[in-house]
Design an enzyme around this catalytic site. Structure first.
Site, PDB file in Angstrom:
ATOM      1  N   GLU A   8       0.845  -1.209   0.000  1.00  3.91           N
ATOM      2  CA  GLU A   8       0.000   0.000   0.000  1.00  3.91           C
ATOM      3  C   GLU A   8       0.878   1.255   0.000  1.00  3.91           C
ATOM      4  OE1 GLU A   8      -3.111  -0.079  -0.665  1.00  3.91           O
ATOM      5  OE2 GLU A   8      -3.210  -2.249  -0.490  1.00  3.91           O
ATOM      6  N   TRP A  56       1.713   1.746  -3.419  1.00  6.22           N
ATOM      7  CA  TRP A  56       0.702   2.448  -4.246  1.00  6.22           C
ATOM      8  C   TRP A  56       0.892   3.959  -4.149  1.00  6.22           C
ATOM      9  CZ3 TRP A  56      -2.488   1.428  -8.112  1.00  6.22           C
ATOM     10  CH2 TRP A  56      -2.809   0.093  -8.380  1.00  6.22           C
ATOM     11  N   TRP A 101     -19.814  10.936 -20.345  1.00  2.00           N
ATOM     12  CA  TRP A 101     -20.284  11.171 -18.974  1.00  2.00           C
ATOM     13  C   TRP A 101     -21.628  11.890 -19.027  1.00  2.00           C
ATOM     14  CZ3 TRP A 101     -17.230   8.470 -16.050  1.00  2.00           C
ATOM     15  CH2 TRP A 101     -15.876   8.384 -16.310  1.00  2.00           C
ATOM     16  N   ASN A 106     -10.665   3.162   2.920  1.00  2.00           N
ATOM     17  CA  ASN A 106     -10.328   2.929   1.512  1.00  2.00           C
ATOM     18  C   ASN A 106     -11.370   2.107   0.762  1.00  2.00           C
ATOM     19  OD1 ASN A 106      -8.520   2.950  -0.837  1.00  2.00           O
ATOM     20  ND2 ASN A 106      -8.390   0.751  -0.424  1.00  2.00           N
ATOM     21  N   TRP A 155     -15.401  11.723 -13.408  1.00  2.00           N
ATOM     22  CA  TRP A 155     -14.602  11.498 -12.198  1.00  2.00           C
ATOM     23  C   TRP A 155     -14.042  12.802 -11.630  1.00  2.00           C
ATOM     24  CZ3 TRP A 155      -9.574  13.118 -12.569  1.00  2.00           C
ATOM     25  CH2 TRP A 155      -8.999  13.208 -13.846  1.00  2.00           C
ATOM     26  N   TRP A 186      -8.993   8.180  -8.334  1.00  2.00           N
ATOM     27  CA  TRP A 186     -10.266   8.451  -9.028  1.00  2.00           C
ATOM     28  C   TRP A 186     -10.229   7.887 -10.438  1.00  2.00           C
ATOM     29  CZ3 TRP A 186     -15.100   9.649  -7.850  1.00  2.00           C
ATOM     30  CH2 TRP A 186     -15.353  10.077  -6.555  1.00  2.00           C
TER      31      TRP A 186
HETATM   32  P1  FAD Z   1      -3.390   2.174   5.109  1.00  3.12           P
HETATM   33  O1  FAD Z   1      -4.220   1.070   4.587  1.00  3.12           O
HETATM   34  O2  FAD Z   1      -2.905   2.059   6.482  1.00  3.12           O
HETATM   35  O3  FAD Z   1      -2.171   2.322   4.083  1.00  3.12           O
HETATM   36  C1  FAD Z   1      -0.918   2.915   4.459  1.00  3.12           C
HETATM   37  C2  FAD Z   1      -0.587   4.062   3.543  1.00  3.12           C
HETATM   38  O4  FAD Z   1      -0.442   3.609   2.195  1.00  3.12           O
HETATM   39  C3  FAD Z   1      -1.637   5.137   3.473  1.00  3.12           C
HETATM   40  O5  FAD Z   1      -1.540   6.023   4.561  1.00  3.12           O
HETATM   41  C4  FAD Z   1      -1.337   5.799   2.137  1.00  3.12           C
HETATM   42  O6  FAD Z   1      -0.270   6.714   2.252  1.00  3.12           O
HETATM   43  C5  FAD Z   1      -0.885   4.614   1.292  1.00  3.12           C
HETATM   44  N1  FAD Z   1      -1.983   4.085   0.478  1.00  3.12           N
HETATM   45  C6  FAD Z   1      -2.855   3.104   0.800  1.00  3.12           C
HETATM   46  N2  FAD Z   1      -3.701   2.863  -0.237  1.00  3.12           N
HETATM   47  C7  FAD Z   1      -3.346   3.705  -1.219  1.00  3.12           C
HETATM   48  C8  FAD Z   1      -3.837   3.945  -2.533  1.00  3.12           C
HETATM   49  N3  FAD Z   1      -4.858   3.247  -3.062  1.00  3.12           N
HETATM   50  N4  FAD Z   1      -3.249   4.912  -3.262  1.00  3.12           N
HETATM   51  C9  FAD Z   1      -2.215   5.635  -2.777  1.00  3.12           C
HETATM   52  N5  FAD Z   1      -1.708   5.448  -1.540  1.00  3.12           N
HETATM   53  C10 FAD Z   1      -2.267   4.499  -0.765  1.00  3.12           C
HETATM   54  N6  FAD Z   1      -4.934   8.441  -0.429  1.00  3.12           N
HETATM   55  C11 FAD Z   1      -4.287   9.567  -0.072  1.00  3.12           C
HETATM   56  O7  FAD Z   1      -3.303   9.506   0.671  1.00  3.12           O
HETATM   57  N7  FAD Z   1      -4.706  10.790  -0.542  1.00  3.12           N
HETATM   58  C12 FAD Z   1      -5.795  10.912  -1.355  1.00  3.12           C
HETATM   59  O8  FAD Z   1      -6.118  12.032  -1.778  1.00  3.12           O
HETATM   60  C13 FAD Z   1      -6.511   9.741  -1.706  1.00  3.12           C
HETATM   61  N8  FAD Z   1      -7.632   9.805  -2.486  1.00  3.12           N
HETATM   62  C14 FAD Z   1      -8.294   8.645  -2.821  1.00  3.12           C
HETATM   63  C15 FAD Z   1      -9.430   8.708  -3.650  1.00  3.12           C
HETATM   64  C16 FAD Z   1     -10.124   7.554  -4.004  1.00  3.12           C
HETATM   65  C17 FAD Z   1     -11.320   7.631  -4.924  1.00  3.12           C
HETATM   66  C18 FAD Z   1      -9.679   6.300  -3.527  1.00  3.12           C
HETATM   67  C19 FAD Z   1     -10.396   5.030  -3.913  1.00  3.12           C
HETATM   68  C20 FAD Z   1      -8.551   6.216  -2.719  1.00  3.12           C
HETATM   69  C21 FAD Z   1      -7.840   7.375  -2.354  1.00  3.12           C
HETATM   70  N9  FAD Z   1      -6.692   7.321  -1.539  1.00  3.12           N
HETATM   71  C22 FAD Z   1      -6.021   8.483  -1.212  1.00  3.12           C
HETATM   72  C23 FAD Z   1      -6.075   6.023  -1.181  1.00  3.12           C
HETATM   73  C24 FAD Z   1      -6.509   5.376   0.140  1.00  3.12           C
HETATM   74  O9  FAD Z   1      -7.899   5.334   0.235  1.00  3.12           O
HETATM   75  C25 FAD Z   1      -5.927   6.079   1.365  1.00  3.12           C
HETATM   76  O10 FAD Z   1      -4.536   6.261   1.225  1.00  3.12           O
HETATM   77  C26 FAD Z   1      -6.157   5.225   2.629  1.00  3.12           C
HETATM   78  O11 FAD Z   1      -7.523   4.978   2.808  1.00  3.12           O
HETATM   79  C27 FAD Z   1      -5.601   5.959   3.818  1.00  3.12           C
HETATM   80  O12 FAD Z   1      -5.883   5.285   4.997  1.00  3.12           O
HETATM   81  P2  FAD Z   1      -4.727   4.622   5.863  1.00  3.12           P
HETATM   82  O13 FAD Z   1      -3.650   5.620   6.104  1.00  3.12           O
HETATM   83  O14 FAD Z   1      -5.351   3.997   7.047  1.00  3.12           O
HETATM   84  O15 FAD Z   1      -4.196   3.527   4.857  1.00  3.12           O
END
Ligand code: FAD
Length: 474
Positions: A281, A284, A312, A348, A366, A389
């Protein structure tokens, strides 16, 4: 007399901060500055929730710097012009910063570096926010990766991320102008980053502690519990199954290197598979930044140009408001949108379901959803938000296939079976039984005050599939 400016941006920390550490090692009198730049061309102004976070993060950073004998100078305006001014006010000979990867930010930094060269200032930049900088991860043919799995494999094969450096406790003395005065600093309150009328931030303050201490305590909580069951826990919005580090990483209050090596220390021998999933993650996040680095217009342009022809539909005001306010009639989507509004964050799995509902069931562009998340998420960043997105919409890199349309009812039955998450955010249906709560329209007598679905799932799914098919055929 030599003196150093450290220009902090998305790296609001004293721990593992290479620019600050280098300035400390130089030992010259020091100016640490943060510039609120809403003027430089192309720079995207922060959304409301991120502004709230920034205010508190800067407050916390100022306290940390003060304890280390330094002082945070706040300035607002065109960043390059301000750095030039500050250099002349303090007679700076050295300039240090940690690198950024967005298009407008890179061109500002490149301009400042050129200017520094012309004015005999020693300028140097450092790697702090990403473990794998975009230009270092390349395919065999020398291009950027477009698919996550090989990208992440290449990152992992390139070697272990460097060790983080310790938090700085003693910084050099303060730099002063020729007249002996300290450089002027704006009053943080006067920046107006906090919402005033109305003040909607109570839910954010209940949920979060912006700043380095808050970031490190989140990391510790995660390592003490959820990490061991991350593989399944991360999909359950009703439990604390993820790290919630995202806003802290967004503002650089904690370094990804620190997070990486904290996992190493916690699992010194063979790490469980859950840890590998969590690391990916973090991967990602790196991938999203690489996408933005290669595609600076990621927030406005389809990554896949064929999507420029996608038809759209403009949602009605009522549909868009129902989505934004968590009143679509689909509990999982609504709980997520209300969580976002109240706390500035959304789980997420629910982000994916709520985004899919907007772009597939309502067939909205989007960019409408991206803009709403930009304004309401405390972790909104210019890479992860548009990249995700576009991933949901199908227009992005390594995107979810167009026929994957998250069904909010199936998702909530699977990932929030007893409705714990739904009950937390939707009081109107909190009293429903575990089975009925996922489809309140089937038991309206138990769901007083909760809206009917804004759109039917089967027909809106069909409409989306037809529209995607048209794009494929065109
Ligand atoms: P954890 O599950 O604990 O993951 C650890 C870290 O990994 C996160 O803090 C984050 O830095 C990174 N991470 C995890 N999943 C993703 C992912 N899919 N993409 C990129 N990084 C990820 N994340 C953001 O940080 N900023 C945003 O603006 C953002 N917008 C999003 C918009 C949409 C439509 C979706 C579906 C996801 C988005 N995310 C975004 C990704 C993800 O949802 C969040 O990073 C995550 O929910 C943060 O929670 P956590 O710190 O507990 O994640």
């Amino acid at each position: 007399m030599p003196s150093t400016i450290v220009w902090l941006r998305d790296d609001l920390r004293l721990d593992d901060n290479p620019a600050l550490a280098d300035a400390a090692a130089l030992g010259h009198p020091l100016t640490v500055v943060y510039v609120l730049d809403e003027e430089s061309p192309g720079v995207r102004a922060l959304g409301g929730a991120a502004k709230w976070w920034l205010h508190h993060s800067l407050e916390s950073l100022a306290g940390g710097l003060e304890s280390a004998g330094a002082r945070l100078v706040l300035r607002r305006g065109n960043a390059a012009a301000i750095i030039h001014e500050l250099a002349s006010e303090t007679g700076a000979t050295h300039l240090r910063w940690n690198r950024r990867y967005g298009g407008p930010e890179r061109s500002i930094d490149a301009g400042v570096k050129t200017w520094a060269g012309e004015h005999d200032l020693d300028a140097a930049s450092f790697q702090a926010s990403l473990m794998f900088e975009p230009w270092t991860v390349r395919t065999g043919a020398g291009g950027p990766y477009k698919v996550f799995t090989p990208f992440w494999r290449a990152c992992l094969e390139s070697g272990e991320p460097r060790m983080p450096s310790d938090a700085l406790r003693n910084l050099p003395p303060l730099a002063r102008g020729d007249d002996g005065a300290l450089p002027h600093s704006d009053d943080l309150d006067a920046w107006g980053l906090l919402p005033r009328s109305p003040d909607w931030s109570a839910g954010l303050a209940d949920e979060w502690t912006p700043g380095e201490a808050g970031a490190h305590s989140r990391l510790q909580d995660f390592l003490d519990g959820p990490v061991e069951d991350y593989g399944t826990g991360r999909d359950r919005p009703g439990v604390e199954g993820t790290s919630r580090l995202s806003p802290h990483l967004r503002f650089g209050e904690i370094s990804p290197f620190r997070v990486w090596h904290a996992l190493r220390e916690r699992f010194p021998r063979q790490a469980p598979a859950d840890v590998g999933i969590f690391r990916s993650e973090l991967g990602w996040r790196e991938f999203c930044w690489q996408l933005l680095y290669e595609n600076p217009e990621l927030a406005t342009r389809n990554y896949r140009p064929d999507f420029d022809r996608f038809e759209w539909q403009t949602p009605s005001d009522a549909e868009l408001e129902a989505w934004q306010q968590g009143r679509t009639g689909y509990p999982l989507v609504d709980a997520g949108m209300r969580q976002l509004w109240q706390t500035g964050w959304m789980h997420n799995r629910v982000r994916m379901a709520a985004a899919s509902f907007l772009v597939k069931n309502l067939l909205a562009d989007w960019r409408l959803g991206e803009a709403w998340f930009w304004d309401t998420l405390v972790d909104a960043d210019s890479a992860s938000n548009p990249a995700n997105w576009q991933w949901v919409a199908g227009s992005g890199a390594d995107a979810s296939p167009y026929f994957r349309i998250f069904n909010p009812v199936t998702q909530s039955k699977k990932f929030d079976a007893v409705g714990r998450y739904l009950r937390q955010y939707i009081p109107e249906i909190a009293g429903m039984d575990d089975k009925a709560i996922h489809e309140p329209w089937k038991a309206p007598e138990q769901a007083a005050g909760y809206p009917e679905p804004v759109v039917g799932l089967p027909e809106s799914r069909e409409r989306a599939l037809d529209t995607y098919q048209k794009l494929k055929d065109s």
